[in-house]
Enzyme design. Structure first.
Site, PDB file in Angstrom:
ATOM      1  CE  LYS A  72      -4.464  -1.074   1.973  1.00  0.00           C
ATOM      2  NZ  LYS A  72      -5.370  -0.683   3.034  1.00  0.00           N
ATOM      3  CG  ASP A  96      -8.944   1.823   3.408  1.00  0.00           C
ATOM      4  OD1 ASP A  96      -9.776   1.044   2.905  1.00  0.00           O
ATOM      5  OD2 ASP A  96      -7.752   1.514   3.566  1.00  0.00           O
TER       6      ASP A  96
HETATM    7  P1  NAP Z   1      -1.812  -1.948  12.406  1.00  0.00           P
HETATM    8  O1  NAP Z   1      -1.263  -1.018  11.404  1.00  0.00           O
HETATM    9  O2  NAP Z   1      -1.032  -3.129  12.833  1.00  0.00           O
HETATM   10  O3  NAP Z   1      -2.220  -1.069  13.702  1.00  0.00           O
HETATM   11  C1  NAP Z   1      -2.770  -1.657  14.831  1.00  0.00           C
HETATM   12  C2  NAP Z   1      -2.847  -0.655  15.972  1.00  0.00           C
HETATM   13  O4  NAP Z   1      -3.331  -1.363  17.110  1.00  0.00           O
HETATM   14  C3  NAP Z   1      -1.496  -0.060  16.399  1.00  0.00           C
HETATM   15  O5  NAP Z   1      -1.721   1.193  16.964  1.00  0.00           O
HETATM   16  C4  NAP Z   1      -1.041  -1.059  17.459  1.00  0.00           C
HETATM   17  O6  NAP Z   1      -0.137  -0.538  18.396  1.00  0.00           O
HETATM   18  C5  NAP Z   1      -2.352  -1.329  18.157  1.00  0.00           C
HETATM   19  N1  NAP Z   1      -2.304  -2.611  18.856  1.00  0.00           N
HETATM   20  C6  NAP Z   1      -2.144  -3.840  18.325  1.00  0.00           C
HETATM   21  N2  NAP Z   1      -2.121  -4.762  19.312  1.00  0.00           N
HETATM   22  C7  NAP Z   1      -2.254  -4.092  20.474  1.00  0.00           C
HETATM   23  C8  NAP Z   1      -2.301  -4.486  21.840  1.00  0.00           C
HETATM   24  N3  NAP Z   1      -2.206  -5.773  22.202  1.00  0.00           N
HETATM   25  N4  NAP Z   1      -2.415  -3.513  22.767  1.00  0.00           N
HETATM   26  C9  NAP Z   1      -2.516  -2.236  22.417  1.00  0.00           C
HETATM   27  N5  NAP Z   1      -2.480  -1.790  21.141  1.00  0.00           N
HETATM   28  C10 NAP Z   1      -2.361  -2.714  20.196  1.00  0.00           C
HETATM   29  O7  NAP Z   1      -3.200  -2.557  11.915  1.00  0.00           O
HETATM   30  P2  NAP Z   1      -4.251  -1.852  10.912  1.00  0.00           P
HETATM   31  O8  NAP Z   1      -3.907  -2.191   9.530  1.00  0.00           O
HETATM   32  O9  NAP Z   1      -4.393  -0.440  11.313  1.00  0.00           O
HETATM   33  O10 NAP Z   1      -5.586  -2.691  11.238  1.00  0.00           O
HETATM   34  C11 NAP Z   1      -6.196  -2.613  12.496  1.00  0.00           C
HETATM   35  C12 NAP Z   1      -7.550  -3.319  12.447  1.00  0.00           C
HETATM   36  O11 NAP Z   1      -8.404  -2.647  11.558  1.00  0.00           O
HETATM   37  C13 NAP Z   1      -7.501  -4.768  11.970  1.00  0.00           C
HETATM   38  O12 NAP Z   1      -8.351  -5.525  12.796  1.00  0.00           O
HETATM   39  C14 NAP Z   1      -8.053  -4.717  10.582  1.00  0.00           C
HETATM   40  O13 NAP Z   1      -8.758  -5.902  10.214  1.00  0.00           O
HETATM   41  C15 NAP Z   1      -9.056  -3.571  10.701  1.00  0.00           C
HETATM   42  N6  NAP Z   1      -9.302  -2.909   9.418  1.00  0.00           N
HETATM   43  C16 NAP Z   1     -10.600  -2.865   8.978  1.00  0.00           C
HETATM   44  C17 NAP Z   1     -10.875  -2.255   7.773  1.00  0.00           C
HETATM   45  C18 NAP Z   1     -12.290  -2.238   7.263  1.00  0.00           C
HETATM   46  O14 NAP Z   1     -12.482  -1.955   6.078  1.00  0.00           O
HETATM   47  N7  NAP Z   1     -13.273  -2.477   8.092  1.00  0.00           N
HETATM   48  C19 NAP Z   1      -9.841  -1.676   7.022  1.00  0.00           C
HETATM   49  C20 NAP Z   1      -8.540  -1.727   7.522  1.00  0.00           C
HETATM   50  C21 NAP Z   1      -8.287  -2.347   8.725  1.00  0.00           C
HETATM   51  P3  NAP Z   1       1.464  -0.685  18.198  1.00  0.00           P
HETATM   52  O15 NAP Z   1       1.815   0.240  17.088  1.00  0.00           O
HETATM   53  O16 NAP Z   1       2.000  -0.295  19.519  1.00  0.00           O
HETATM   54  O17 NAP Z   1       1.696  -2.124  17.830  1.00  0.00           O
END
Ligand code: NAP
Length: 285
Positions: free
Chosen positions: A71, A107
């Protein structure tokens, strides 16, 4: 669907792509609109991105989606990048026209459209986010474009997220706090909208959830979890039990796909049909 020599090609690149839901929602929408397009998922390894993008252009593809891990890297191979994608710092949709590649990110539109369709008016409201990774950038930008008054972000690593917040502070006041602090949790009383952007609660770890002290959260605060599997995370379940209005990530997923469909074909996608196709697929998989 019958494909012929006239069929126009669309698809998705990423690695891996086996579990992508995009073909599942795009092909029924194409068929319902009576269009002669086909949408396929194509695995592209990180080191082959340049070749793949050039190849799709040579092959006459009309456009494609981009997912993890391309991306951000895709941006250097594009001729133009729209404002949404620039602000989010990532491209999820490319339109190919006259051999030129145009980058978009749908998005933020997906996030906002799903929320507004549920009756939540963003303008002038106060939002709080739990977590701030890649998806949060689209959420923040969508909220800003829709006139949110302020955004408070609760995370486990404040320093990491300050950089992200700085990119948006010229538009709206943003605070970043450790979500374990009483200040952040008590401040949630001010939020009209609370969004989980962490993966906590996503299948298969359905027992997990972000840290919230519900006693500070008002009952009219709108609770939005962008996770779409399962349909009802533990976080949403607890919100529903106390009577808060809620929304899961299914609508965001469908609406970002519908916005890409519109960019490629000029047609509105059938949201209801896409949703049915998604649910049927997830129910069966
Ligand atoms: P990402 O880039 O990995 O970001 C995840 C975020 O959550 C980061 O801030 C991370 O903190 C935090 N996090 C993860 N594990 C944690 C924990 N145990 N305790 C506290 N904070 C935690 O992931 P992403 O791509 O943003 O995706 C996040 C979610 O959104 C996923 O479930 C994905 O399926 C969903 N999503 C949905 C859509 C939709 O269209 N509905 C689109 C995109 C994403 P750190 O940086 O400290 O690790």
């Amino acid at each position: 669907m019958t494909f012929t020599g006239k069929t126009k090609n669309l698809g998705l690149i990423g690695y891996p792509v086996e579990h992508s839901l995009s073909p599942v929602i795009q092909n029924p929408a194409i068929e319902a609109a009576g269009l002669d397009y086909a949408y396929i998922a194509m695995p592209v390894e990180k080191t082959r991105l340049r070749e793949a993008v050039s190849g799709l252009n040579s092959l006459g593809f009309k456009g494609f989606n981009i997912t993890i891990p391309h991306k951000v890297d895709i941006m250097e191979f594009l001729d133009e990048i729209d404002e949404n994608a620039k602000m989010i710092g990532a491209v999820n949709t490319v339109v190919i026209k006259d051999g030129k590649l145009y980058g978009h990110n749908t998005d933020s539109t997906g996030f906002v459209t799903a929320l507004e369709k549920k009756g939540f008016a963003i303008k002038g409201k106060r939002a709080a986010l739990l977590g701030a990774g890649g998806a949060a950038r689209a959420v923040i930008w969508g909220l800003i474009k829709s006139g949110i008054a302020s955004i408070d972000i609760g995370v486990r690593n404040v320093a990491k997220v300050e950089l992200l917040a700085d990119a948006f502070r010229q538009y709206v006041p943003i605070t970043v706090m450790d979500w374990e602090t009483p200040d952040f949790q008590k401040g949630l009383a001010e939020a009209d909208l609370l969004v989980n952007t962490t993966p906590l609660g996503m299948l298969p770890h359905t027992d997990a959830m972000p840290l919230v002290h519900w006693e500070y959260i008002r009952q009219d605060t709108f609770i939005y979890d962008i996770i779409y599997v399962p349909q009802r995370t533990k976080f949403l379940q607890q919100a529903q039990e106390r009577g808060n209005p809620t929304l899961n990530g299914e609508g965001m997923l469908i609406e970002q796909g519908a916005a890409a469909f519109k960019l490629w074909t000029g047609h509105e996608a059938d949201i209801v049909l896409m949703t049915e196709a998604l649910r049927k697929h997830l129910g069966n998989s």
